[in-house]
Design a protein around this motif. Structure first.
Motif, PDB file in Angstrom:
ATOM      1  N   ILE A  53      13.912 -33.403  -0.446  1.00  0.00           N
ATOM      2  CA  ILE A  53      13.321 -33.060  -1.570  1.00  0.00           C
ATOM      3  C   ILE A  53      14.177 -33.634  -3.000  1.00  0.00           C
TER       4      ILE A  53
ATOM      5  N   LEU B 126      14.226 -36.658  -3.754  1.00  0.00           N
ATOM      6  CA  LEU B 126      13.469 -37.880  -4.202  1.00  0.00           C
ATOM      7  C   LEU B 126      12.257 -37.534  -4.897  1.00  0.00           C
ATOM      8  N   ILE B 127      12.007 -35.952  -5.208  1.00  0.00           N
ATOM      9  CA  ILE B 127      10.922 -35.375  -5.430  1.00  0.00           C
ATOM     10  C   ILE B 127      11.218 -34.857  -6.669  1.00  0.00           C
TER      11      ILE B 127
ATOM     12  N   THR C  59       9.698 -36.835  -9.796  1.00  0.00           N
ATOM     13  CA  THR C  59       9.780 -37.961  -8.534  1.00  0.00           C
ATOM     14  C   THR C  59      10.376 -39.167  -8.897  1.00  0.00           C
ATOM     15  N   ASN C  60      10.953 -39.867  -8.019  1.00  0.00           N
ATOM     16  CA  ASN C  60      11.587 -41.155  -8.131  1.00  0.00           C
ATOM     17  C   ASN C  60      10.493 -42.234  -8.825  1.00  0.00           C
TER      18      ASN C  60
END
Lengths: 595, 595
Positions: free
Chosen positions: A436, A438-439, A443-444
């Motif tokens: 999660i 990365l979100i 978000t990345n």
């Protein structure tokens, strides 16, 4: 079941040797954090996180947070009691403003403690973590009266806070928010609408929950310019601080998620709930960004913290698991096979993760010190520089550290072979939980756009120019003192040269077609992350060399890992530069319908 | 809920245009698979997989396989009926030997169908998949009598088969097997011991389960040289094929896993079960390797199949989800925001996955054709070359395609943002399911060791020398026909040059210290994978260019994706070469206890 041992020695190295916190005793609160105090605190905190919080991690995964029929939410067994201890130990209020009951200690130290919480139990750590974010937004943007009313109990942890941004139709694009706020003429508003993915939106660990809610006041301008921020307490708070009636906010459901099951991810329904405006009308995004930027650093930390704990368990497994013989000759003749840590490819996964985690920790604490400086440095120029660095590095820390942290957790699972895939060993949970990171909090991909679209361009490029110049200066200052360090400086400068080239490419091509910047953004961010970690590894190498003679094997091991970084990690820079320079044409040519 | 549409057009392109199956009508079974037959079969199969099998994927995840108190195992709702249809449609027996009821069609075609099953429902596909592996081992190594007894019912799917290798103390290192076989004097053996992680070890979809079990005959030599292979049927089989009494084998439990919940991963207890020796005593590994090598190609396919289905859903989401405006100007003025597919960084994730999946599919079918050739080519030299290629490429396909397939599934989840993390959208399942493919049938690290330790050295380097020479020849033959293709050929040859350099580095350094090979192995394998995909993309480019004039947009899109591959993917080769050449010293220096 996985275990967790706080990496206290590495934390001490960073705080004392590399960042030299002792040199900042002129800053408020730093004098209270001398070496002995820090060491004792890390020690005690490490024990608590190992013995109390880490064992609850799998409990949280298995039980999850549960919503009851009345809309209340029960946290996993043990969470409530652990949260009480967490607050009593002062882990949450370390760096908070003493005016509201906080300890006023360096943010840098608080980050070390936060790292422990996140590594030991990410789902748990999010409850106080989100609350701290709400605290900061109120602290930065609310009226004195509001601060007096809400902050002391949020500092003590008796109350927690939340951030309410997302709605079904809007995540990244907050201009699409529909939740509405109707002025009541008495200074209050009635808030109505639905928010989703609200972490810790409802739970049983605190007496009250202070929701920060983005909403649109009737008649406000369209889009992002018509968003206001409101305090919506779960229970109304009297002028004497007493809890009054229940407000019109409730948890309508919990999400079934891939991980962080122990954290309640809530659908929050606002049904004419009473809300109090924070700051000015239509200026809600400003306060939200304060909260979000610091939250993003915390998410980056989740990335490497997950890799740290997963790596610890992978290393223990690799020392223990007997399978096949070393190809260079039997290593454990008294055993039926050698421990798998003798196999180079197992080492590769452990060393990749180690070189990442130690560099990431350094970068995060370095940024935390700049957070301290940005608030506390007596000199305006220092505060500005630290602010610049925070702004510049925040997207890098959030995205690079979670991308690589997720990889580290995955590689650590891989070390376990088939056992890694079986839930009872706990490695799957680390991978699922960290996913999660990365979100959320943008978000990345959004971080990468923030970097190339905002941070590079801000103030005519001052942020990155100052940072690049600092690296150059450091390299110039430290060249010629040691052969290994010289070689590393050369590699760092080569990677920084590639980053400069990538930055120039963006300058030359983004204006003509801004999709060029979007197409390059993630690779640019990764290239930036590699250089930033390279700078940290160069600084760590210098300190390790200076202390090598002490005989403490910690320094020798640090130098081995540094060599690994400069041999095998920093070499990844060139491929990112090559990708940056491919531009948008390749990326956008296919018709949307052709996918 | 996610959907799946079989990529029939791409399959046709590979089978007809690139691999030109029609040119192999001299091989047994190929004449029965003319273009129209193949197209009709792909079409029908695609519909069934979309309409019947894919909708059961989430059911399998939610319900899982359940073990009942009597040790029986119930598969998820709908699996049993779908399996019956699967068998009736002949999907499992496509390429099996007609002598035992199979259809004798090309393996190459069977792979296309297997890909559909794996993409639609990986957990389901493993039941017939493992059974086919057991079928192949029996077909290759068992006596005629055994083949007559077991293969026809396994061909029809009335019975399934399993592979029993792993025990608690041994996974990779099968020399540590303890399961024992006691000769009974009547040609049978009593098998006793515990096997773990046995996929499809017990279930309710077939009348009988034929277990293939590795065990050690009393008094056999230590280690790998004392391992024999046995058939252990769940129900004894009479000479007339009738089912007799229950054998002493039972499922003692199921693993709780990260994914593939619908597949029963069993602890199998053998308690003086009657077993029948396959082949010679102590030569069990040979047959097991036949099964395992072909199974590894199937696992590689799982890798890209998961990425394919995840990407399909990510693309649909990206066309549908409205969020923010394109930075180059509004694209959907009638909507409150643009679909996120207009954002380059979303494209990056989709295009990365697409360029990988299409290259991986080509490589897998290319290998499948060599599998056909290795059995069916009339010329011994052709059979040998195909055997060489299969041996060489098997570890590359298994490991590279699952590493990148896992990344593709993860990137596709990322396209969904927060929805990707919520189980109801199904993206998490793709990520969790495919994660096992990096581990089972030999971890990806073991594949890398197999490549550098066995396959490169076999026959004095003949495997790779032949393959590299084929690439050179193809490039020489096709140079000068088209400017784009020329540019791609140049890039392919550059990457192949790096692979050659890496191969030479291994030759020069592995003998001195074989840990150098281990340290280099995974990067070497990835470099090999990039070059192999580059070769496929060059071949696909050539065919797409030749058909471009047809007006079919498929070819134009293929060329766009080819450009993406040669612009942005093949450039990854150089970093792997750099890592290969770092050698073992950096990797092994840290004390095991220092981790």
């Amino acid at each position: 079941m996985p275990v967790y041992e706080a990496p206290i020695r590495d934390m001490q190295f960073l705080l004392h040797d590399v960042l030299k916190l002792q040199n900042y005793s002129n800053l408020p609160g730093f004098a209270d954090a001398d070496k002995d105090t820090i060491d004792a605190f890390l020690e005690e905190s490490g024990k608590w996180h190992r013995d109390v919080l880490a064992p609850l991690n799998r409990v949280g995964d298995l039980e999850g947070a549960r919503r009851n029929d009345d809309g209340s939410v029960t946290t996993p067994t043990g969470f409530k009691d652990a949260y009480k201890q967490f607050c009593e130990n002062g882990f949450g209020s370390l760096a908070m403003d003493p005016e509201y009951g906080g300890q006023g200690l360096p943010v840098t130290l608080a980050y070390a403690i936060n790292e422990m919480s996140s590594a030991a139990n990410q789902a748990f750590a999010m409850y106080p973590g989100l609350s701290a974010g709400a605290w900061r937004a109120i602290h930065a943007a609310a009226s004195d009266e509001q601060k007096q009313k809400y902050l002391p109990k949020m500092t003590s942890g008796e109350w927690t806070g939340t951030m309410n941004l997302t709605e079904p139709q809007c995540g990244t694009d907050l201009g699409l928010i529909r939740t509405k706020a109707v002025p009541q003429g008495d200074g209050t508003y009635k808030i109505s609408g639905q928010k989703i993915w609200i972490s810790a939106g409802e739970h049983d660990m605190a007496d009250n929950i202070i929701h920060l809610v983005l909403a649109r006041i009737e008649g406000a301008p369209e889009g992002i310019k018509g968003i206001s921020l409101f305090i919506v307490p779960k229970f109304m708070v009297g002028d004497d601080g007493s809890l009054g009636e229940r407000n019109g906010v409730s948890c309508g459901g919990l999400e079934e998620k891939m991980g962080i099951h122990g954290n309640a991810t809530c659908v929050m329904n606002y049904d004419e709930a009473t809300g109090f405006l924070v700051g000015e009308e239509n200026k809600g995004m400003r306060a939200m960004f304060i909260m979000m930027n610091e939250a993003r650093l915390g998410v980056g930390m989740q990335g490497y913290a997950a890799a740290e704990v997963a790596m610890q368990n992978a290393a223990a497994f690799a020392r223990d698991r007997l399978q096949s013989r070393s190809v260079t000759g039997v290593k454990a003749p008294d055993k039926p096979a050698d421990p798998i840590i003798v196999h180079p490819d197992v080492r590769r996964m452990l060393m990749d993760t180690r070189a990442f985690v130690e560099g990431a920790r350094a970068l995060t604490y370095w940024a935390a010190l700049h957070e301290d400086m940005s608030h506390k440095a007596p000199d305006e120029a220092d505060r500005q520089k630290s602010n610049d660095y925070m702004a510049l590095l925040t997207p890098v820390i959030k995205a690079y550290l979670t991308d690589k942290g997720s990889k580290g957790a995955n590689d650590s699972l891989q070390v376990f072979g088939g056992s890694g895939y079986c839930e009872e060993w706990g490695m799957s949970q680390f991978v699922r939980d960290v996913r999660i990171a990365l979100i959320y909090e943008g978000t990345n991909g959004i971080q990468a756009l923030d970097l190339v679209g905002r941070k590079l361009m801000a103030e005519g490029g001052r942020y990155w120019q100052t940072f690049f110049a600092e690296i150059d200066q450091w390299c110039a200052d430290n060249k010629g003192t040691n052969d290994d360090l010289d070689a590393y400086i050369e590699k760092l400068l080569a990677a920084k040269g590639e980053l400069t080239e990538a930055t120039q490419w963006l300058g030359a091509n983004a204006m003509a077609n801004f999709d060029n910047a979007g197409a390059a953004s993630t690779d640019y961010l990764h290239l930036f992350g590699i250089v930033a970690l390279g700078y940290m590894w160069a600084m760590m190498t210098k300190e390790a060399l200076e202390h090598e003679g002490s005989g403490d094997p910690f320094y020798k091991n640090k130098l081995i890992t540094a060599k690994y970084f400069f041999d095998r990690v920093i070499v990844e820079s060139s491929v990112h530069l090559a990708k940056v320079k491919t531009g948008t044409s390749t990326m956008m040519e296919l018709d949307a319908e052709a996918f």
